[in-house]
Structure formats: structure tokens, C-alpha cells
Write a protein that holds these residues in place. Structure first.
Motif, PDB file in Angstrom:
ATOM      1  N   ARG A 149       0.870  -1.176   0.000  1.00  0.00           N
ATOM      2  CA  ARG A 149       0.000   0.000   0.000  1.00  0.00           C
ATOM      3  C   ARG A 149       0.904   1.223   0.000  1.00  0.00           C
ATOM      4  O   ARG A 149       1.665   1.447   0.943  1.00  0.00           O
ATOM      5  CB  ARG A 149      -0.899  -0.009   1.233  1.00  0.00           C
ATOM      6  CG  ARG A 149      -1.809   1.202   1.343  1.00  0.00           C
ATOM      7  CD  ARG A 149      -2.672   1.122   2.590  1.00  0.00           C
ATOM      8  NE  ARG A 149      -3.067   2.439   2.984  1.00  0.00           N
ATOM      9  CZ  ARG A 149      -4.304   2.944   2.829  1.00  0.00           C
ATOM     10  NH1 ARG A 149      -5.261   2.188   2.333  1.00  0.00           N
ATOM     11  NH2 ARG A 149      -4.578   4.169   3.194  1.00  0.00           N
ATOM     12  N   ASN A 179       1.123   5.112   0.194  1.00  0.00           N
ATOM     13  CA  ASN A 179       0.296   6.220   0.676  1.00  0.00           C
ATOM     14  C   ASN A 179       0.818   7.536   0.128  1.00  0.00           C
ATOM     15  O   ASN A 179       2.029   7.792   0.166  1.00  0.00           O
ATOM     16  CB  ASN A 179       0.352   6.281   2.207  1.00  0.00           C
ATOM     17  CG  ASN A 179      -0.202   5.024   2.855  1.00  0.00           C
ATOM     18  OD1 ASN A 179      -1.387   4.765   2.793  1.00  0.00           O
ATOM     19  ND2 ASN A 179       0.682   4.232   3.456  1.00  0.00           N
ATOM     20  N   TYR A 232       0.166  11.506   0.786  1.00  0.00           N
ATOM     21  CA  TYR A 232      -0.482  12.504   1.640  1.00  0.00           C
ATOM     22  C   TYR A 232      -0.205  13.888   1.061  1.00  0.00           C
ATOM     23  O   TYR A 232       0.896  14.424   1.235  1.00  0.00           O
ATOM     24  CB  TYR A 232       0.085  12.432   3.064  1.00  0.00           C
ATOM     25  CG  TYR A 232      -0.024  11.058   3.697  1.00  0.00           C
ATOM     26  CD1 TYR A 232      -1.200  10.649   4.315  1.00  0.00           C
ATOM     27  CD2 TYR A 232       1.058  10.171   3.682  1.00  0.00           C
ATOM     28  CE1 TYR A 232      -1.304   9.395   4.899  1.00  0.00           C
ATOM     29  CE2 TYR A 232       0.969   8.908   4.264  1.00  0.00           C
ATOM     30  CZ  TYR A 232      -0.223   8.530   4.867  1.00  0.00           C
ATOM     31  OH  TYR A 232      -0.320   7.290   5.439  1.00  0.00           O
ATOM     32  N   LEU A 267      -4.215   9.572   7.953  1.00  0.00           N
ATOM     33  CA  LEU A 267      -4.720   8.205   8.128  1.00  0.00           C
ATOM     34  C   LEU A 267      -5.190   8.090   9.576  1.00  0.00           C
ATOM     35  O   LEU A 267      -4.426   8.415  10.492  1.00  0.00           O
ATOM     36  CB  LEU A 267      -3.609   7.199   7.797  1.00  0.00           C
ATOM     37  CG  LEU A 267      -3.939   5.725   7.594  1.00  0.00           C
ATOM     38  CD1 LEU A 267      -5.050   5.517   6.563  1.00  0.00           C
ATOM     39  CD2 LEU A 267      -2.684   4.961   7.138  1.00  0.00           C
ATOM     40  N   HIS A 296      -5.431   3.161  13.596  1.00  0.00           N
ATOM     41  CA  HIS A 296      -5.762   1.779  13.223  1.00  0.00           C
ATOM     42  C   HIS A 296      -4.584   0.902  13.635  1.00  0.00           C
ATOM     43  O   HIS A 296      -3.484   1.396  13.862  1.00  0.00           O
ATOM     44  CB  HIS A 296      -5.967   1.656  11.700  1.00  0.00           C
ATOM     45  CG  HIS A 296      -4.711   1.905  10.920  1.00  0.00           C
ATOM     46  ND1 HIS A 296      -4.215   3.173  10.690  1.00  0.00           N
ATOM     47  CD2 HIS A 296      -3.811   1.059  10.349  1.00  0.00           C
ATOM     48  CE1 HIS A 296      -3.085   3.088  10.016  1.00  0.00           C
ATOM     49  NE2 HIS A 296      -2.804   1.804   9.792  1.00  0.00           N
ATOM     50  N   ASP A 316      -2.639  -2.594  11.967  1.00  0.00           N
ATOM     51  CA  ASP A 316      -2.642  -3.227  10.647  1.00  0.00           C
ATOM     52  C   ASP A 316      -3.213  -4.646  10.756  1.00  0.00           C
ATOM     53  O   ASP A 316      -2.761  -5.418  11.600  1.00  0.00           O
ATOM     54  CB  ASP A 316      -1.223  -3.273  10.074  1.00  0.00           C
ATOM     55  CG  ASP A 316      -0.677  -1.875   9.785  1.00  0.00           C
ATOM     56  OD1 ASP A 316      -1.475  -0.928   9.679  1.00  0.00           O
ATOM     57  OD2 ASP A 316       0.556  -1.741   9.655  1.00  0.00           O
ATOM     58  N   LEU A 332       7.392  -0.602   6.812  1.00  0.00           N
ATOM     59  CA  LEU A 332       7.079   0.717   6.273  1.00  0.00           C
ATOM     60  C   LEU A 332       8.342   1.442   5.855  1.00  0.00           C
ATOM     61  O   LEU A 332       9.276   1.600   6.646  1.00  0.00           O
ATOM     62  CB  LEU A 332       6.342   1.562   7.326  1.00  0.00           C
ATOM     63  CG  LEU A 332       5.908   2.936   6.805  1.00  0.00           C
ATOM     64  CD1 LEU A 332       4.595   2.833   6.048  1.00  0.00           C
ATOM     65  CD2 LEU A 332       5.786   3.958   7.921  1.00  0.00           C
ATOM     66  N   LEU A 373       4.103   9.850  10.696  1.00  0.00           N
ATOM     67  CA  LEU A 373       3.606   8.668  11.406  1.00  0.00           C
ATOM     68  C   LEU A 373       3.680   8.886  12.916  1.00  0.00           C
ATOM     69  O   LEU A 373       4.718   9.280  13.443  1.00  0.00           O
ATOM     70  CB  LEU A 373       4.448   7.448  11.022  1.00  0.00           C
ATOM     71  CG  LEU A 373       4.152   6.159  11.802  1.00  0.00           C
ATOM     72  CD1 LEU A 373       2.735   5.648  11.534  1.00  0.00           C
ATOM     73  CD2 LEU A 373       5.184   5.081  11.469  1.00  0.00           C
ATOM     74  N   HIS A 382      -1.668   3.196  15.285  1.00  0.00           N
ATOM     75  CA  HIS A 382      -0.877   4.302  14.747  1.00  0.00           C
ATOM     76  C   HIS A 382      -1.758   5.139  13.832  1.00  0.00           C
ATOM     77  O   HIS A 382      -2.849   4.717  13.466  1.00  0.00           O
ATOM     78  CB  HIS A 382       0.368   3.781  14.017  1.00  0.00           C
ATOM     79  CG  HIS A 382       0.091   2.685  13.031  1.00  0.00           C
ATOM     80  ND1 HIS A 382      -0.223   1.386  13.394  1.00  0.00           N
ATOM     81  CD2 HIS A 382       0.058   2.690  11.669  1.00  0.00           C
ATOM     82  CE1 HIS A 382      -0.410   0.652  12.312  1.00  0.00           C
ATOM     83  NE2 HIS A 382      -0.253   1.420  11.256  1.00  0.00           N
ATOM     84  N   VAL A 439      -1.556   8.949  11.010  1.00  0.00           N
ATOM     85  CA  VAL A 439      -0.662   9.830  10.259  1.00  0.00           C
ATOM     86  C   VAL A 439      -1.216  11.251  10.286  1.00  0.00           C
ATOM     87  O   VAL A 439      -2.416  11.453  10.053  1.00  0.00           O
ATOM     88  CB  VAL A 439      -0.498   9.342   8.799  1.00  0.00           C
ATOM     89  CG1 VAL A 439       0.362  10.306   7.991  1.00  0.00           C
ATOM     90  CG2 VAL A 439       0.103   7.933   8.764  1.00  0.00           C
ATOM     91  N   ARG A 461       3.749  13.953   1.375  1.00  0.00           N
ATOM     92  CA  ARG A 461       4.507  12.852   1.983  1.00  0.00           C
ATOM     93  C   ARG A 461       4.156  11.559   1.253  1.00  0.00           C
ATOM     94  O   ARG A 461       2.979  11.328   0.944  1.00  0.00           O
ATOM     95  CB  ARG A 461       4.154  12.766   3.468  1.00  0.00           C
ATOM     96  CG  ARG A 461       4.840  11.634   4.223  1.00  0.00           C
ATOM     97  CD  ARG A 461       4.620  11.773   5.738  1.00  0.00           C
ATOM     98  NE  ARG A 461       5.257  10.677   6.455  1.00  0.00           N
ATOM     99  CZ  ARG A 461       4.676   9.506   6.717  1.00  0.00           C
ATOM    100  NH1 ARG A 461       3.439   9.267   6.332  1.00  0.00           N
ATOM    101  NH2 ARG A 461       5.339   8.574   7.370  1.00  0.00           N
ATOM    102  N   SER A 486       4.739   7.287   1.482  1.00  0.00           N
ATOM    103  CA  SER A 486       5.241   6.156   2.266  1.00  0.00           C
ATOM    104  C   SER A 486       4.804   4.852   1.602  1.00  0.00           C
ATOM    105  O   SER A 486       3.772   4.801   0.936  1.00  0.00           O
ATOM    106  CB  SER A 486       4.711   6.210   3.702  1.00  0.00           C
ATOM    107  OG  SER A 486       3.333   5.912   3.712  1.00  0.00           O
ATOM    108  N   ALA A 522       3.900   1.000   2.545  1.00  0.00           N
ATOM    109  CA  ALA A 522       3.640   0.021   3.608  1.00  0.00           C
ATOM    110  C   ALA A 522       3.544  -1.366   2.972  1.00  0.00           C
ATOM    111  O   ALA A 522       2.626  -1.639   2.203  1.00  0.00           O
ATOM    112  CB  ALA A 522       2.345   0.362   4.350  1.00  0.00           C
ATOM    113  N   PHE A 578       2.849  -5.184   3.466  1.00  0.00           N
ATOM    114  CA  PHE A 578       2.190  -6.074   4.423  1.00  0.00           C
ATOM    115  C   PHE A 578       2.547  -7.520   4.107  1.00  0.00           C
ATOM    116  O   PHE A 578       2.343  -7.996   2.987  1.00  0.00           O
ATOM    117  CB  PHE A 578       0.667  -5.895   4.358  1.00  0.00           C
ATOM    118  CG  PHE A 578       0.217  -4.474   4.609  1.00  0.00           C
ATOM    119  CD1 PHE A 578       0.468  -3.859   5.833  1.00  0.00           C
ATOM    120  CD2 PHE A 578      -0.429  -3.739   3.624  1.00  0.00           C
ATOM    121  CE1 PHE A 578       0.062  -2.548   6.068  1.00  0.00           C
ATOM    122  CE2 PHE A 578      -0.840  -2.435   3.847  1.00  0.00           C
ATOM    123  CZ  PHE A 578      -0.596  -1.834   5.072  1.00  0.00           C
TER     124      PHE A 578
END
Ligand code: OGA
Ligand code: NI
Length: 357
Positions: A210, A212, A214, A226, A229, A231, A238, A247, A286, A288, A296, A298, A300, A302
């Protein structure tokens, strides 16, 4: 619970909103006062998550203490940074930059990959399908690398030209790192080295990315990039923006803003490891925050169990004093929750929402 085939409302790209030069953000992005960034206390500004040099694993004199550092970080924090992790630093920079370029392609290029809530693959701007939900200030791109039958390069952007090649190479290296971490966590939990890897399905593990994005935000105090949540994943790797912080990790009643170390990965325990470890390790909430001056980016990654395997507490970690805390469930079933309701703290694991609604 089934996912609808389409979004409940027309999709608005946050990047387009940001680029339009608006001075106030639309109501849809305004969080209730208690959930805004500034109103929840920030802890000591010098606090940071642990930083671990994985190079120590290869050195006989340092191996034990390195394992111990990972063990402590998993128990006490759920989040840590790693360096000397085996992924090439130049490849990390390239991976971030090809995605930054993608998000700066013309809107038609990106729209060709617009996603839907059935698979979430492609270019997206919301998580969750509840009509009227308050939305987060971000766009994203979601794709599958493993299992191999879900890998479809046609669903990865064809622009910039180097993206597919760079991201395939990056994915292979991150997945290798994922395998190393699963072994370490197994050993640290007192299990067979291959335990977690086998529980995840061996060669059939899942890995998805994923990315991201921003955009700059004219009123960063009113919204979040964000929402809080944990994960749903097994483990998350990340790659943060090296220049722009954002973050925040929950610590007690407050939030710590992570300060990324150069070419480090931020690793965190996902819900599947919380379940398998019977909560010896916890997935930590966490979120954002965004800002007016800088966009920004990032990535992620998973690392997940095979999606149709039952994941429950390891029987070795269930004792009369510590009964199984969770029922077994497949990852497919598990992630429908966040895919339907959007990010909602840790409510899925039966823990009350720390952050007020
Ligand atoms: C995520 C996530 C954090 C970040 O994608 O699940 O928590 O810094 N991202 O973008
Ligand atoms: Ni996350």
C-alpha cells in the motif's frame, strides 16, 4: 459481511483538492474535535521507537543481544526501526521515487487504475464503504506481489517506465526480510524457527503493498492523513518519507511522532501476529498527521498469512493460566472488517477504541 461492488459516493482525489488551492478543507475531512491531532497530548518530543541493527544477527558475539532487542521491542512497543536489514538503500530510494513520480502523472494516467472495494487493487482514495463516513486526507495505491497467482503486472502502473521493474525487485527483497523476521519472532516466542512461516502458509504467504500519498493540507489541525488503526497484517515494513515526518504511534495516552533513521524500515506487529502469539505481542495503533508545507509518500508492505488459512493462537502459547484469547479466523474474513468499516482503532480485536469517536 460482503463488500459492495462500488463506492457509496463519487470518489474525490485528495491530491486534486489539494492542488486546487482551497484554503479550507471540505467538511468530509473534518474530524470531530476529540479526534484531531493537536487535541491529543503528544509525549516527550525526544521519544522514539527502538532502533535495531540487524547486522548483529550475523555476528556470533552480537546475535543473542540482537534477538533480545527484537524481543523487547515486540513486547514493549509493537513498533521498531531496523537498519542493516538486507534491502539495498538505493533500491529503497528508487522505490519511493518511482511512486512519487506516479502520483505526479496526469490524472488520466492514474484514473486508468481506479480501484473498487471488491479487491482494493489500484488507485484509491478511501478505505471503508460506509456512506457519509468522515474521510482521511490521503490517496493510495494498492497491489499484490504474493501469492504469485494474484500478481498481475497489468494492475501495476506502467508509468513511470521503471516502476514495475523497481517494485518487483524491491518486493523480492522486502519479502526476504519478512522471512527473516518471522524466524526471529518464532525463536523469540520459544517456538520452532519455522513455526510462524508455516502458520502463514509456507511458500504461499501473502505480500501486498500500500503506497500512501499525503498531499499538502491547508488545515492540518482539523484532519488526519490516516485515522488510528492497527494493521490487519502479519507484519508491516514501512518505508517512510525520509524528509517529512507524519507517522505517530500510540504510547499510553499519547502519540509519539516517529523520527525515521536513514534507510531504516519501520517494522510493526500486525493483528495476525497478535492473534498467533495469543497477545504476547500486540499490534499497536498508529495514525498519520499531515502538514501545510510538504506532501509525503510512504510504502507500507504487508506480509500476510495465506488468506484462506485459519489463524488462531498457537497451541504452544495457550496454557491454563493464559487461555486462547481469540477465535480462529481466516485472513480473508478478518480483513473484511477494515475494508468495510475503514480504520477504527483496535475495535476489531475487541479492544475499546482509545481515541474517542
Ligand atoms: C498504513 C500506515 C503509515 C504511514 O499504510 O497502514 O499505517 O506512515 N501507514 O504512511
Ligand atoms: Ni498502518
Amino acid at each position: 459481511m460482503n463488500c459492495p461492488r462500488d463506492w457509496p459516493e463519487p470518489i474525490v482525489r485528495v491530491q486534486s483538492l489539494s492542488d486546487s488551492g482551497i484554503r479550507t478543507i471540505p467538511e468530509r475531512y473534518v474530524k470531530p474535535p476529540e479526534a484531531r491531532p493537536a487535541l491529543i497530548s503528544s509525549l516527550d518530543d525526544n521519544a522514539n521507537i527502538p532502533l535495531i541493527d540487524l547486522g548483529g544477527l550475523l555476528d556470533d558475539t552480537l546475535r543473542e543481544s540482537t534477538l533480545r532487542q527484537v524481543s523487547d521491542a515486540c513486547r514493549d512497543w509493537g513498533f521498531f526501526q531496523v537498519v542493516n536489514h538486507g534491502v539495498r538503500p538505493e533500491l529503497m530510494d528508487q522505490a519511493r521515487e518511482v511512486w512519487r513520480e506516479f502520483f505526479h502523472e496526469p490524472m488520466e494516467v492514474k484514473q486508468a487504475y481506479a480501484n473498487s472495494p471488491t479487491t482494493y487493487e489500484g488507485y484509491g482514495s478511501r478505505l471503508g464503504v460506509e456512506k457519509g463516513a468522515v474521510l482521511d486526507w490521503s490517496d493510495y495505491y494498492f497491489l499484490h506481489y504474493l501469492p504469485i497467482n494474484l500478481r498481475d503486472f497489468n494492475k501495476w502502473p506502467s508509468l513511470p517506465n521503471s516502476l514495475r521493474e523497481v517494485i518487483a525487485e524491491y518486493s523480492a527483497q522486502v519479502v526476504r526480510l519478512g522471512g527473516v523476521l518471522l524466524k526471529i519472532l518464532s525463536i523469540n516466542l520459544g517456538l520452532q524457527e519455522e513455526f510462524l512461516r508455516n502458520a502463514f502458509g509456507g511458500d504461499d504467504v501473502g505480500a501486498c503493498l500500500r503506497v500512501n500519498f499525503y498531499p499538502k493540507c491547508p488545515q492540518p489541525d482539523l484532519t488526519l492523513g490516516l485515522s488510528p488503526h492497527s494493521d490487519p497484517a502479519g507484519l508491516t515494513f514501512l518505508l517512510p518519507d525520509q524528509q517529512v515526518p507524519g507517522l505517530q504511534v500510540r504510547r499510553g495516552d499519547g502519540w509519539i511522532t516517529v523520527k525515521p533513521a536513514p534507510h531504516a524500515f519501520i517494522v510493526n506487529i500486525g493483528d495476525q501476529i497478535q492473534v498467533l502469539s495469543n497477545a504476547i505481542y500486540k499490534s499497536v495503533e498508529h495514525r498519520v498527521i499531515v502538514n501545510t508545507a510538504y506532501e509525503r509518500v510512504s510504502l507500507a508492505y504487508f506480509y500476510n498469512p495465506k488468506s484462506d488459512l485459519l489463524i488462531g493462537p498457537a497451541k504452544e502459547l495457550v496454557t491454563p493460566d493464559r487461555p486462547a484469547l481469540y477465535p480462529a479466523m481466516t485472513f480473508d474474513e478478518y480483513r473484511l472488517y477494515i475494508r468495510t468499516k475503514g480504520p477504527k482503532g483496535k475495535s476489531q480485536l475487541g479492544e475499546s477504541l482509545n481515541s474517542p469517536k
